[in-house]
Motif scaffolding. Structure first.
Motif, PDB file in Angstrom:
ATOM      1  N   GLU A 146       8.546  -7.459  -2.877  1.00  0.00           N
ATOM      2  CA  GLU A 146       7.769  -6.784  -1.834  1.00  0.00           C
ATOM      3  C   GLU A 146       8.381  -7.012  -0.456  1.00  0.00           C
ATOM      4  OE1 GLU A 146       5.472  -4.617  -2.491  1.00  0.00           O
ATOM      5  OE2 GLU A 146       5.869  -5.066  -4.598  1.00  0.00           O
ATOM      6  N   TYR A 147       8.839  -8.231  -0.206  1.00  0.00           N
ATOM      7  CA  TYR A 147       9.504  -8.526   1.067  1.00  0.00           C
ATOM      8  C   TYR A 147      10.741  -7.647   1.257  1.00  0.00           C
ATOM      9  CZ  TYR A 147       7.009 -12.614   2.874  1.00  0.00           C
ATOM     10  OH  TYR A 147       6.068 -13.451   3.432  1.00  0.00           O
TER      11      TYR A 147
ATOM     12  N   THR B 218      12.584   4.218  -0.148  1.00  0.00           N
ATOM     13  CA  THR B 218      12.310   2.848  -0.590  1.00  0.00           C
ATOM     14  C   THR B 218      11.753   2.817  -2.017  1.00  0.00           C
ATOM     15  OG1 THR B 218      10.124   2.943   0.495  1.00  0.00           O
ATOM     16  CG2 THR B 218      11.946   1.969   1.729  1.00  0.00           C
ATOM     17  N   THR B 219      10.981   3.822  -2.387  1.00  0.00           N
ATOM     18  CA  THR B 219      10.472   3.889  -3.762  1.00  0.00           C
ATOM     19  C   THR B 219      11.602   4.142  -4.748  1.00  0.00           C
ATOM     20  OG1 THR B 219       8.334   4.716  -2.990  1.00  0.00           O
ATOM     21  CG2 THR B 219       8.860   5.046  -5.303  1.00  0.00           C
TER      22      THR B 219
ATOM     23  N   VAL C 151       5.342   4.983  -9.891  1.00  0.00           N
ATOM     24  CA  VAL C 151       3.933   5.058  -9.494  1.00  0.00           C
ATOM     25  C   VAL C 151       3.517   3.786  -8.772  1.00  0.00           C
ATOM     26  CG1 VAL C 151       1.569   5.119 -10.383  1.00  0.00           C
ATOM     27  CG2 VAL C 151       3.284   6.678 -11.307  1.00  0.00           C
ATOM     28  N   PHE C 152       3.916   2.647  -9.324  1.00  0.00           N
ATOM     29  CA  PHE C 152       3.600   1.371  -8.673  1.00  0.00           C
ATOM     30  C   PHE C 152       4.252   1.287  -7.290  1.00  0.00           C
ATOM     31  CE2 PHE C 152       4.670  -2.935  -7.509  1.00  0.00           C
ATOM     32  CZ  PHE C 152       3.475  -3.610  -7.688  1.00  0.00           C
ATOM     33  N   GLY C 153       5.527   1.714  -7.192  1.00  0.00           N
ATOM     34  CA  GLY C 153       6.229   1.646  -5.913  1.00  0.00           C
ATOM     35  C   GLY C 153       5.566   2.481  -4.839  1.00  0.00           C
TER      36      GLY C 153
ATOM     37  N   TRP D 214       2.252   2.635   0.086  1.00  0.00           N
ATOM     38  CA  TRP D 214       1.052   3.171   0.736  1.00  0.00           C
ATOM     39  C   TRP D 214       0.130   2.042   1.165  1.00  0.00           C
ATOM     40  CZ3 TRP D 214      -4.214   2.932   0.002  1.00  0.00           C
ATOM     41  CH2 TRP D 214      -4.982   3.833   0.730  1.00  0.00           C
ATOM     42  N   LEU D 215      -0.064   1.068   0.314  1.00  0.00           N
ATOM     43  CA  LEU D 215      -0.915  -0.071   0.649  1.00  0.00           C
ATOM     44  C   LEU D 215      -0.366  -0.823   1.854  1.00  0.00           C
ATOM     45  CD1 LEU D 215      -1.585  -1.415  -2.946  1.00  0.00           C
ATOM     46  CD2 LEU D 215      -3.343  -0.579  -1.374  1.00  0.00           C
ATOM     47  N   THR D 216       0.951  -0.986   1.906  1.00  0.00           N
ATOM     48  CA  THR D 216       1.577  -1.705   3.017  1.00  0.00           C
ATOM     49  C   THR D 216       1.347  -0.983   4.340  1.00  0.00           C
ATOM     50  OG1 THR D 216       3.281  -2.614   1.556  1.00  0.00           O
ATOM     51  CG2 THR D 216       3.756  -2.585   3.916  1.00  0.00           C
TER      52      THR D 216
END
Length: 357
Positions: A199-200, A228-229, A248-250, A255-257
């Motif tokens: 994630e970093y 980035t995805t 999908v996870f990426g 989006w969450l970030t």
């Protein structure tokens, strides 16, 4: 929001622009090559860490091996690629090597002069630990939902096919306790750092670097999300369905970030997913302790449903908690700071107009 010459500009810089914003607020001119220094040091640090761990793996594990063929480079590579969840030396090399990304990124930002280096964590210039820990139960519920959908659909498919021979898919091959315990210990200790490190890198350093190089436009942010995805997907060796699942996870993670102004929500989801999946894999419940790299349409749909649910719950929690998703200062791109009067001297405050974007 009302915009005009008599209204103050939007107060707040989004997470993606933090790298450039925190630097320019110090009064220094921004230089495009600074993120390159951070990226180079990050790559060198991870490579050094992986090399040290790999050498230790060869010396400790293979030196004590009874079979001469284990010294064969192809055998070593096959072990690493297989990523057996009960192969403790391989777990240490792979997970520990990725975990080296975290100190490498912080070192790279410091050497590049992109301080305070805490901007990689969130708009609060640090990881908001209380917020991140509060999301762990939500991430676990999301994973349970995903696994539940996958298992339920698979059982229905097996029942519809008459129960055999597809029923063998559900036959576990339980790992002996003596092998399972040390593997679980390594998983619990290292996987959180491995997941956070990804994630970093992908949602942190890559997002902020691309945003610093691109103009402040909507299309540029969409490009940041897509690029980035794709980089995140390219870092995994799976089949088509597996890569779609990772994609999908990426997308959900980036989006969450951007939505929460930090890495915490993505880290929580990533850590819970990897710890649980690695642990289940180590038990042999799937019939094998090695990662297959194979996905399915059902798995992709289950991931899509569960991640959407997770994103929605996180958004609701963030709104209710009043979580800040932007910095307390305006964006540095084309916005001059609001002049303040000197102490003891009255002076009118000149409020700049909203820049056209």
């Amino acid at each position: 929001m009302v915009r005009g010459r008599d209204h103050q500009p939007d107060a707040g810089t989004g997470y993606a622009e933090l790298a450039r914003a925190t630097y320019t607020r110090s009064g220094k001119p921004w230089r495009w090559w600074r993120p390159l220094i951070a990226l180079a040091i990050t790559g060198a640090g991870m490579l050094l860490g992986q090399t040290v761990l790999l050498v230790a793996f060869l010396v400790i594990d293979l030196a004590g091996a009874s079979r001469v063929e284990t010294w064969d480079p192809e055998v070593v590579l096959d072990r690493i690629v297989a990523l057996d969840a009960t192969d403790v030396p391989v777990l240490i090399v792979t997970l520990g090597g990725l975990a080296c990304l975290i100190p490498s990124i912080y070192l790279g930002l410091a050497v590049a002069g992109m301080r305070p280096i805490g901007h990689i964590g969130s708009v609060a210039l640090r990881l908001r630990w209380r917020w991140m820990l509060s999301l762990l139960p939500v991430a676990l519920a999301s994973l349970v939902l995903s696994l539940g959908i996958t298992i339920l659909v698979s059982m229905v498919a097996v029942a519809g096919a008459g129960g055999a021979p597809d029923a063998e898919v559900f036959t576990p091959q339980w790992t002996p306790v003596g092998t399972l315990v040390p593997a679980l210990l390594v998983i619990v200790l290292l996987v959180p750092f491995q997941a956070a490190a990804e994630e970093y890198l992908f949602r942190g350093l890559f997002v902020q670097t691309l945003a610093a190089w691109l103009p402040a436009r909507r299309w540029s942010m969409a490009l940041v999300v897509v690029v980035t995805t794709l980089l995140f997907v390219a870092g995994h060796v799976y089949d088509v369905w597996g890569l779609l699942d990772v994609g999908v996870f990426g997308l959900a993670a980036v989006w969450l970030t951007l939505r929460t102004g930090g890495l915490e929500a993505a880290i929580s989801l990533h850590v819970v997913n990897n710890v649980v999946v690695f642990s289940l894999q180590a038990t042999g419940i799937f019939g094998s302790t090695e990662g297959s790299g194979e996905g399915s349409l059902v798995g992709v749909l289950a991931t899509l449903i569960s991640t959407i649910a997770y994103c929605w719950v996180v958004a609701v929690m963030a709104r209710r908690a009043g979580l800040r998703s932007t910095s307390p200062w305006p964006s540095p791109r084309g916005v001059a700071p609001v002049p303040l009067p000197m102490p003891g001297v009255w002076a009118p405050v000149q409020v700049p107009s909203q820049p056209v974007r």
